[in-house]
Design an enzyme around this catalytic site. Sequence first.
Site, PDB file in Angstrom:
ATOM      1  N   HIS A 100      64.186 -29.740  -0.778  1.00 23.76           N
ATOM      2  CA  HIS A 100      63.222 -30.397  -1.654  1.00 23.76           C
ATOM      3  C   HIS A 100      62.137 -31.049  -0.791  1.00 23.76           C
ATOM      4  CE1 HIS A 100      65.514 -29.890  -5.349  1.00 23.76           C
ATOM      5  NE2 HIS A 100      66.604 -30.278  -4.707  1.00 23.76           N
ATOM      6  N   HIS A 110      65.824 -22.301  -2.504  1.00 26.06           N
ATOM      7  CA  HIS A 110      67.282 -22.189  -2.503  1.00 26.06           C
ATOM      8  C   HIS A 110      67.649 -20.863  -1.856  1.00 26.06           C
ATOM      9  CE1 HIS A 110      70.631 -20.027  -4.578  1.00 26.06           C
ATOM     10  NE2 HIS A 110      71.302 -21.082  -4.171  1.00 26.06           N
ATOM     11  N   ASN A 112      71.450 -18.613  -0.569  1.00 19.23           N
ATOM     12  CA  ASN A 112      72.910 -18.595  -0.530  1.00 19.23           C
ATOM     13  C   ASN A 112      73.357 -17.226  -0.067  1.00 19.23           C
ATOM     14  OD1 ASN A 112      75.440 -17.648  -2.440  1.00 19.23           O
ATOM     15  ND2 ASN A 112      75.703 -19.708  -1.623  1.00 19.23           N
ATOM     16  N   VAL A 113      74.317 -17.190   0.839  1.00 19.31           N
ATOM     17  CA  VAL A 113      74.989 -15.945   1.209  1.00 19.31           C
ATOM     18  C   VAL A 113      76.474 -16.243   1.259  1.00 19.31           C
ATOM     19  CG1 VAL A 113      73.147 -14.675   2.374  1.00 19.31           C
ATOM     20  CG2 VAL A 113      74.376 -16.431   3.635  1.00 19.31           C
ATOM     21  N   ARG A 114      77.299 -15.344   0.719  1.00 19.67           N
ATOM     22  CA  ARG A 114      78.720 -15.652   0.550  1.00 19.67           C
ATOM     23  C   ARG A 114      79.573 -14.390   0.578  1.00 19.67           C
ATOM     24  NH1 ARG A 114      75.752 -16.247  -4.025  1.00 19.67           N
ATOM     25  NH2 ARG A 114      76.297 -14.883  -5.777  1.00 19.67           N
ATOM     26  N   HIS A 149      57.578 -12.361  -1.701  1.00 19.41           N
ATOM     27  CA  HIS A 149      58.174 -11.127  -2.213  1.00 19.41           C
ATOM     28  C   HIS A 149      58.027  -9.973  -1.229  1.00 19.41           C
ATOM     29  CE1 HIS A 149      59.783 -12.037  -6.205  1.00 19.41           C
ATOM     30  NE2 HIS A 149      58.880 -13.006  -6.228  1.00 19.41           N
ATOM     31  N   HIS A 179      67.488 -22.262 -22.504  1.00 16.77           N
ATOM     32  CA  HIS A 179      67.118 -23.300 -23.458  1.00 16.77           C
ATOM     33  C   HIS A 179      65.660 -23.724 -23.314  1.00 16.77           C
ATOM     34  CE1 HIS A 179      68.328 -25.408 -19.806  1.00 16.77           C
ATOM     35  NE2 HIS A 179      67.661 -26.478 -20.213  1.00 16.77           N
ATOM     36  N   GLY A 263      86.446 -28.564  -4.987  1.00 14.58           N
ATOM     37  CA  GLY A 263      85.628 -28.732  -3.796  1.00 14.58           C
ATOM     38  C   GLY A 263      85.114 -30.161  -3.653  1.00 14.58           C
TER      39      GLY A 263
END
Length: 309
Positions: A100, A110, A112-114, A149, A179, A263
């Site tokens: 942020h 953001h 993420n790799v998992r 991109h 929503h 967690g």
Amino acid sequence: MPDLHPQTVAVISYLRGLHDRISNAIEAADGGATFRRDRWERPGGGGGESRVLQDGNVFEQAGIGFSHVMGNAMPPSATQARPELAGARFSATGISLVFHPRNPYIPTTHANVRFFMAEKPGMEPVWWFGGGFDLTPYYPFADDVVYWHRVARDACEPFGSQVYREHKDWCDRYFFLKHRNETRGIGGLFFDDLNAWGFDRSFEYLRSVGDHFLKAYLPIVERRKDIAYGERERQFQLYRRGRYVEFNLVYDRGTLFGLQTGGRTESILMSLPPLVRWQYDWHPEPGSPESSLYTDYLRPRDWLVELES
């Protein structure tokens, strides 16, 4: 800790290195604050290290965490699409980050790799990869969107001409606030349950996505970090951060997985912004810079076809 499958060991080694590389690069880009590093252990098995930078020159808060957790029963969030794995032992490892920035002209990001592996008596181990990265601007620049991109496309290109399109579209669908009927930002890449390519090729793709993140984000930070802003821009940034909170607490599978597996709560919720505000039934003034975010950017678009020159 039980003996780890060799594939899990290989992934953990890469992720720990990526954790360090990104942490070091963000400290250098900020030029002020450094990461607080908290190592933790999970009572049910495993642990990790959370790193949080606060009150920096560039980043109001930046959090990046590595985790490797295991357990005797898969949580509901992980078996929704694979009911046959209910009750299986699992091992999950990954890196997740949310940055942020202080300046409203720098986007939040953001990544993420998992990697996930499940083992059950009488079954071969089941594994899959997931991850991606996405960008959430407040005052978007078309050049930044195209650049972001392009790098995402570069990460995918060696794996087939259709991969960028598929994972870009998946990102648009996933990071969508139903929503609000708007995307969280301008997208990027998202993939999950990846195992059809075999372990080596799938792992190579995970590494390509992880390695391209800094290439995508840091040049945008450098271009926008010195733009002057005032209270209007700051208040809009805080308002839009509310959408980030809404998505993470209502829809995000990683948040649900972390909470369902017991967690570390502080690590799971470090993605939330340090300051945020909501305002009842607020709408931007037509024709304003704030309005253009809604009209031009918070919907799926083929950015590289529409904007690339």
